[in-house]
Design a protein around this motif. Sequence first.
Motif, mmCIF file in Angstrom:
data_model
loop_
_atom_site.group_PDB
_atom_site.id
_atom_site.type_symbol
_atom_site.label_atom_id
_atom_site.label_comp_id
_atom_site.label_asym_id
_atom_site.label_seq_id
_atom_site.Cartn_x
_atom_site.Cartn_y
_atom_site.Cartn_z
ATOM 1 N N VAL A 164 0.851 -1.190 0.000
ATOM 2 C CA VAL A 164 0.000 0.000 0.000
ATOM 3 C C VAL A 164 0.888 1.242 0.000
ATOM 4 N N LYS A 217 -0.693 -1.324 -6.380
ATOM 5 C CA LYS A 217 -1.054 -1.838 -7.699
ATOM 6 C C LYS A 217 -2.276 -1.042 -8.173
ATOM 7 N N GLY A 218 -2.129 -0.415 -9.315
ATOM 8 C CA GLY A 218 -3.203 0.443 -9.819
ATOM 9 C C GLY A 218 -2.968 1.910 -9.514
ATOM 10 N N TYR A 219 -1.899 2.203 -8.773
ATOM 11 C CA TYR A 219 -1.621 3.577 -8.325
ATOM 12 C C TYR A 219 -1.146 4.462 -9.487
ATOM 13 N N ARG A 220 -1.701 5.657 -9.593
ATOM 14 C CA ARG A 220 -1.272 6.584 -10.659
ATOM 15 C C ARG A 220 -0.049 7.366 -10.191
ATOM 16 N N LYS A 276 1.221 11.844 -13.634
ATOM 17 C CA LYS A 276 -0.026 12.605 -13.731
ATOM 18 C C LYS A 276 0.116 13.860 -14.575
ATOM 19 N N SER A 304 -4.568 9.721 5.597
ATOM 20 C CA SER A 304 -5.831 9.048 5.285
ATOM 21 C C SER A 304 -5.751 8.231 3.990
ATOM 22 N N LEU A 305 -4.670 8.401 3.218
ATOM 23 C CA LEU A 305 -4.542 7.673 1.952
ATOM 24 C C LEU A 305 -3.454 6.586 2.000
ATOM 25 N N PRO A 330 2.041 11.430 2.172
ATOM 26 C CA PRO A 330 2.000 12.505 3.171
ATOM 27 C C PRO A 330 0.608 12.664 3.800
ATOM 28 N N ASP A 331 -0.452 12.304 3.054
ATOM 29 C CA ASP A 331 -1.805 12.356 3.615
ATOM 30 C C ASP A 331 -2.079 11.009 4.280
ATOM 31 N N GLN A 343 -3.592 3.613 2.990
ATOM 32 C CA GLN A 343 -4.045 2.231 2.762
ATOM 33 C C GLN A 343 -4.410 1.992 1.294
ATOM 34 N N VAL A 344 -4.157 2.993 0.437
ATOM 35 C CA VAL A 344 -4.458 2.830 -0.994
ATOM 36 C C VAL A 344 -3.453 1.840 -1.588
ATOM 37 N N PRO A 345 -3.936 0.777 -2.256
ATOM 38 C CA PRO A 345 -3.008 -0.223 -2.812
ATOM 39 C C PRO A 345 -2.077 0.380 -3.870
#
Lengths: 154, 164
Positions: A72, A87-90, A93, A80-81, A77-78, A83-85
């Motif tokens: 994950v 794999k699939g992460y951008r 940008k 709250s984010l 730095p945030d 736990q975002v996996p």
Amino acid sequence: MKKYTQLFTFFLLINFSAFSQTAEIKADQLTGVWEPSHGKARVKIDKIADKYFGKIVWLREPNDPSTQQPKVDKNNPDESLRQVPLKGYRILKDFIFKDGEWADGTIYDPENGSTYNCVVKMRDQNTLDIRGYIGIKTFGRTDVWKRLEIKKKP
Amino acid sequence: MLRHKTISNFLLVLASLILINCSGGNQSRLEKIRVNLKSEGPLYNGPNTATGIWKPAISQGKQVKSVRFTQVKISSIDTSLNGLAANLVFQLASSNAEMKKIAFFKGKALSNELVFQVAGEQENLEEFFKGQEITFVVDYDLIPDEWNENLTFTLEFDAELVTD
């Protein structure tokens, strides 16, 4: 005379249309699946809202060795984010194609949670120079990415 | 008694004036927005993306000062997401603003309605509302090896909009 003017305008419009189509085709050459030099991940670049974005589609080590769970974004730095996996992460940008390169974008390094300015140049159809920098392009680092599905030369 | 009432009225008017000044005339409202998103099939196992476009309807002459997403959820339309998708991440994209991550759902979709965890930091989202349209992007993992149809679902969210 009027006929000549109409003919000239017609050819001008055709040329302009052909030029914009060629520019768009060239810009879209960035789309596809690419592998950074470390080979730890593969990134798919696609086009959304006339800009280019890249997300991780494959990880050599998909699981975190300490938790044995899928990796994950634990350094975000945030809080709250975190736990975002991954794999699939951008990680790439908002790139815009101008003057033969993809500029004005950012690259995110999940290993330290930092985001850098980034510019992408295409060496050839299957090789990218990805330069991450802070502030001025001179102070940065370039990585070479290879296209995964090799495109044959026309 | 009359003097006391006059003073009270004066204080009431004064407090109202202070409140109006402090608010700067800004208006806050809660918008409930629904956008249909689509992934064109055939789709294959692993990371995929669904997109949908929404045109903000802001009254002429008004400008969005700030935006905050408070609740985000997804509900299935034609296809049940149950067992089909996992790890959904909702982002905003636009030609005039940098992509922003808004919310995510970690794990497998085990029902037709998924409630997302909303990001704590939501800075400069008003930039998206200055353009003609916003692209809503949901990245997700497709669980089956192959899915030969389109995948469509509705993204519903509550957003607090402050306009001038």
